[in-house]
Design a protein around this motif. Structure first.
Motif, PDB file in Angstrom:
ATOM      1  N   ILE A   7       0.843  -1.197   0.000  1.00  0.00           N
ATOM      2  CA  ILE A   7       0.000   0.000   0.000  1.00  0.00           C
ATOM      3  C   ILE A   7       0.878   1.246   0.000  1.00  0.00           C
ATOM      4  CG2 ILE A   7      -1.726   1.347   1.260  1.00  0.00           C
ATOM      5  CD1 ILE A   7      -2.885  -1.204   0.152  1.00  0.00           C
ATOM      6  N   ASP A   8       0.617   2.150  -0.926  1.00  0.00           N
ATOM      7  CA  ASP A   8       1.251   3.463  -0.918  1.00  0.00           C
ATOM      8  C   ASP A   8       0.147   4.472  -0.624  1.00  0.00           C
ATOM      9  OD1 ASP A   8       2.717   5.761  -1.260  1.00  0.00           O
ATOM     10  OD2 ASP A   8       2.897   5.581  -3.442  1.00  0.00           O
ATOM     11  N   LEU A   9       0.143   4.977   0.605  1.00  0.00           N
ATOM     12  CA  LEU A   9      -0.892   5.887   1.056  1.00  0.00           C
ATOM     13  C   LEU A   9      -0.361   7.314   1.067  1.00  0.00           C
ATOM     14  CD1 LEU A   9      -3.704   6.392   2.329  1.00  0.00           C
ATOM     15  CD2 LEU A   9      -2.638   5.993   4.564  1.00  0.00           C
ATOM     16  N   GLY A  10      -0.965   8.157   0.253  1.00  0.00           N
ATOM     17  CA  GLY A  10      -0.595   9.561   0.242  1.00  0.00           C
ATOM     18  C   GLY A  10      -1.690  10.410   0.848  1.00  0.00           C
ATOM     19  N   GLY A  11      -1.456  11.699   0.913  1.00  0.00           N
ATOM     20  CA  GLY A  11      -2.469  12.581   1.446  1.00  0.00           C
ATOM     21  C   GLY A  11      -3.675  12.705   0.539  1.00  0.00           C
ATOM     22  N   THR A  12      -3.501  12.359  -0.752  1.00  0.00           N
ATOM     23  CA  THR A  12      -4.578  12.490  -1.727  1.00  0.00           C
ATOM     24  C   THR A  12      -5.042  11.151  -2.275  1.00  0.00           C
ATOM     25  OG1 THR A  12      -3.682  14.640  -2.402  1.00  0.00           O
ATOM     26  CG2 THR A  12      -5.240  13.594  -3.901  1.00  0.00           C
ATOM     27  N   ASN A  13      -4.100  10.247  -2.543  1.00  0.00           N
ATOM     28  CA  ASN A  13      -4.430   8.984  -3.201  1.00  0.00           C
ATOM     29  C   ASN A  13      -3.884   7.784  -2.444  1.00  0.00           C
ATOM     30  OD1 ASN A  13      -5.684  10.033  -5.754  1.00  0.00           O
ATOM     31  ND2 ASN A  13      -3.658  10.962  -5.985  1.00  0.00           N
ATOM     32  N   ALA A  52      -6.561 -12.633   0.151  1.00  0.00           N
ATOM     33  CA  ALA A  52      -6.161 -13.641   1.140  1.00  0.00           C
ATOM     34  C   ALA A  52      -4.680 -13.528   1.506  1.00  0.00           C
ATOM     35  CB  ALA A  52      -6.483 -15.043   0.618  1.00  0.00           C
ATOM     36  N   VAL A  53      -4.223 -12.317   1.809  1.00  0.00           N
ATOM     37  CA  VAL A  53      -2.824 -12.116   2.171  1.00  0.00           C
ATOM     38  C   VAL A  53      -2.667 -12.114   3.687  1.00  0.00           C
ATOM     39  CG1 VAL A  53      -2.316 -10.814   0.075  1.00  0.00           C
ATOM     40  CG2 VAL A  53      -3.070  -9.601   2.125  1.00  0.00           C
ATOM     41  N   THR A  54      -1.495 -12.487   4.128  1.00  0.00           N
ATOM     42  CA  THR A  54      -1.189 -12.463   5.565  1.00  0.00           C
ATOM     43  C   THR A  54      -0.053 -11.507   5.885  1.00  0.00           C
ATOM     44  OG1 THR A  54       0.328 -14.339   5.301  1.00  0.00           O
ATOM     45  CG2 THR A  54      -1.973 -14.836   5.878  1.00  0.00           C
ATOM     46  N   ARG A  55       0.430 -10.784   4.866  1.00  0.00           N
ATOM     47  CA  ARG A  55       1.510  -9.814   5.065  1.00  0.00           C
ATOM     48  C   ARG A  55       1.131  -8.510   4.370  1.00  0.00           C
ATOM     49  NH1 ARG A  55       6.174 -12.427   2.399  1.00  0.00           N
ATOM     50  NH2 ARG A  55       4.503 -13.467   1.246  1.00  0.00           N
ATOM     51  N   LEU A  56       1.429  -7.403   5.041  1.00  0.00           N
ATOM     52  CA  LEU A  56       1.006  -6.094   4.583  1.00  0.00           C
ATOM     53  C   LEU A  56       2.137  -5.091   4.756  1.00  0.00           C
ATOM     54  CD1 LEU A  56      -1.236  -3.939   3.864  1.00  0.00           C
ATOM     55  CD2 LEU A  56      -1.788  -3.915   6.314  1.00  0.00           C
ATOM     56  N   GLY A  57       2.422  -4.342   3.706  1.00  0.00           N
ATOM     57  CA  GLY A  57       3.392  -3.259   3.776  1.00  0.00           C
ATOM     58  C   GLY A  57       2.697  -1.944   3.452  1.00  0.00           C
ATOM     59  N   ILE A  58       2.901  -0.926   4.283  1.00  0.00           N
ATOM     60  CA  ILE A  58       2.230   0.358   4.095  1.00  0.00           C
ATOM     61  C   ILE A  58       3.251   1.488   4.126  1.00  0.00           C
ATOM     62  CG2 ILE A  58       0.400   1.904   4.873  1.00  0.00           C
ATOM     63  CD1 ILE A  58      -0.800  -0.362   6.469  1.00  0.00           C
ATOM     64  N   ALA A  59       3.298   2.255   3.068  1.00  0.00           N
ATOM     65  CA  ALA A  59       4.087   3.482   3.026  1.00  0.00           C
ATOM     66  C   ALA A  59       3.166   4.647   3.348  1.00  0.00           C
ATOM     67  CB  ALA A  59       4.706   3.671   1.644  1.00  0.00           C
ATOM     68  N   ILE A  94       5.307  -1.039   8.309  1.00  0.00           N
ATOM     69  CA  ILE A  94       4.841   0.310   7.989  1.00  0.00           C
ATOM     70  C   ILE A  94       6.005   1.273   8.125  1.00  0.00           C
ATOM     71  CG2 ILE A  94       4.022   0.597  10.376  1.00  0.00           C
ATOM     72  CD1 ILE A  94       1.921   2.560   9.327  1.00  0.00           C
ATOM     73  N   GLY A  95       6.065   2.247   7.223  1.00  0.00           N
ATOM     74  CA  GLY A  95       7.167   3.194   7.294  1.00  0.00           C
ATOM     75  C   GLY A  95       6.908   4.429   6.465  1.00  0.00           C
ATOM     76  N   ASN A  96       7.757   5.422   6.662  1.00  0.00           N
ATOM     77  CA  ASN A  96       7.705   6.660   5.899  1.00  0.00           C
ATOM     78  C   ASN A  96       7.839   6.363   4.407  1.00  0.00           C
ATOM     79  OD1 ASN A  96       9.776   8.874   4.631  1.00  0.00           O
ATOM     80  ND2 ASN A  96       8.150   9.822   5.840  1.00  0.00           N
ATOM     81  N   ASP A  97       7.088   7.088   3.581  1.00  0.00           N
ATOM     82  CA  ASP A  97       7.081   6.783   2.152  1.00  0.00           C
ATOM     83  C   ASP A  97       8.437   7.004   1.486  1.00  0.00           C
ATOM     84  OD1 ASP A  97       6.902   9.546   2.426  1.00  0.00           O
ATOM     85  OD2 ASP A  97       4.993   9.722   1.365  1.00  0.00           O
ATOM     86  N   ALA A  98       9.216   7.994   1.946  1.00  0.00           N
ATOM     87  CA  ALA A  98      10.547   8.192   1.368  1.00  0.00           C
ATOM     88  C   ALA A  98      11.488   7.059   1.755  1.00  0.00           C
ATOM     89  CB  ALA A  98      11.123   9.529   1.809  1.00  0.00           C
ATOM     90  N   HIS A  99      11.376   6.555   2.987  1.00  0.00           N
ATOM     91  CA  HIS A  99      12.197   5.419   3.401  1.00  0.00           C
ATOM     92  C   HIS A  99      11.839   4.178   2.579  1.00  0.00           C
ATOM     93  CE1 HIS A  99      12.918   7.299   7.667  1.00  0.00           C
ATOM     94  NE2 HIS A  99      13.401   8.021   6.678  1.00  0.00           N
ATOM     95  N   MET A 100      10.542   4.005   2.314  1.00  0.00           N
ATOM     96  CA  MET A 100      10.117   2.885   1.471  1.00  0.00           C
ATOM     97  C   MET A 100      10.624   3.064   0.040  1.00  0.00           C
ATOM     98  SD  MET A 100       8.270   0.601   3.124  1.00  0.00           S
ATOM     99  CE  MET A 100       7.075   0.321   4.455  1.00  0.00           C
ATOM    100  N   ALA A 101      10.607   4.292  -0.457  1.00  0.00           N
ATOM    101  CA  ALA A 101      11.124   4.547  -1.799  1.00  0.00           C
ATOM    102  C   ALA A 101      12.613   4.223  -1.886  1.00  0.00           C
ATOM    103  CB  ALA A 101      10.874   6.003  -2.188  1.00  0.00           C
TER     104      ALA A 101
END
Length: 290
Positions: A7-13, A52-59, A94-101
């Protein structure tokens, strides 16, 4: 290895993908960012159940500590929320989007052959991350290396929401400069400079100088030889790159001036790639060697 939800979560999208075997995610779609916690839980929970996933990554466009969202200025409903409470039974990264980038670029992209690199994600705002001795520096609550808050003006009075560099050199700042010059937005200003408009070129000196001086301080501290630029401004490096490099070099001693400023491989998609890698437990994210 079974697929993970990225998941890439931004302030808009919000964008989602399925990540397999340490590669790039398969896109699942994009939506407007949820406006409240219930909407966020329903959207992510629905994708978890559907695939049916058991692992989740969120930026996220903010800070995270462990599996908890610590501070997200544009999405304050997430502040203090633990993702393992929202999505029980799912292993969460879960982490900061720039760190994930940076994770994406260091694992698979423009920094894959480097032990040390700085990433600047320049879009509406400025995100940043550092690779040092082949480790991503995250710091307390994921707040390390926030270069958008770097300041090269002792007279600046500061701002609670936006740092000096972000106010002077982000995409939003370029848009403001463009309007002053009679151009529609930052992209139009860059296009004018690219075509040889001397007024447009001159107007870009201020943001380029701000970026160069802020990066010079970071290079002096870290000794890195590589700056990776991602985000919407990355495709303007043919114009901005030499200008930034000139201002960077004049603030450094000769032995530190050989810094490459390059465009990231994944552009605006880097955070989604990184979220998938983090969800799969990539060594650069977990801190394990090998």
């Amino acid at each position: 290895m079974s697929p993970a939800l990225a998941i890439d979560l931004g302030g808009t999208n919000l964008r989602a993908g399925l990540s397999r075997d340490g590669g790039e995610p398969t896109p699942l779609g994009h939506w407007r960012a949820p406006t409240d916690l219930a909407g966020f839980r329903d959207r992510i929970g629905g994708l978890i159940g559907e695939h049916a996933v058991t692992r989740l990554g969120i930026a996220i466009p903010g800070l995270a500590a462990g599996t908890k969202s610590a501070w997200v200025p544009n999405l304050p409903y997430l502040d203090g929320e633990d993702m393992t409470d929202l999505f029980p039974g799912v292993r969460v990264a879960i982490g900061n989007d720039a760190h994930m980038a940076l994770l994406a670029e260091a694992a698979l992209g423009a920094a894959r052959d480097s032990d040390d690199a700085i990433l600047l994600a320049i879009g509406t705002g400025i995100g940043s991350a550092v690779l040092a001795d082949r480790r991503i520096v995250r710091g307390a609550s994921g707040g390390a290396t926030s270069f958008g808050w770097a300041c090269a003006d002792p007279s600046d009075s500061g701002d609670e929401a936006h740092g000096w560099l972000e106010r002077h050199a982000s995409g939003r700042a370029l848009d403001a400069i463009a309007r002053q010059q009679g151009h529609g937005d930052g992209a139009a200003l860059i296009a004018a400079a690219r075509s040889g408009d001397t007024d447009a070129v001159h107007s870009l000196e201020t943001p380029a100088a701000a970026l160069g001086m802020a990066l010079a301080g970071a290079v002096a501290l870290l000794g890195t030889r590589l700056v990776v630029v991602s985000g919407g401004v990355a495709d303007s490096l043919d114009v901005l790159g030499p200008m930034i490099g000139r201002h960077l070099a004049r603030q450094l001693p000769p032995h530190l001036r050989a810094v490459a400023i390059v465009e990231g491989r994944y552009g605006a998609g880097a955070s989604l790639v990184g979220a998938g890698l983090a969800a799969q437990g990539h060594a650069l994210w977990t801190g394990r060697d090998g």
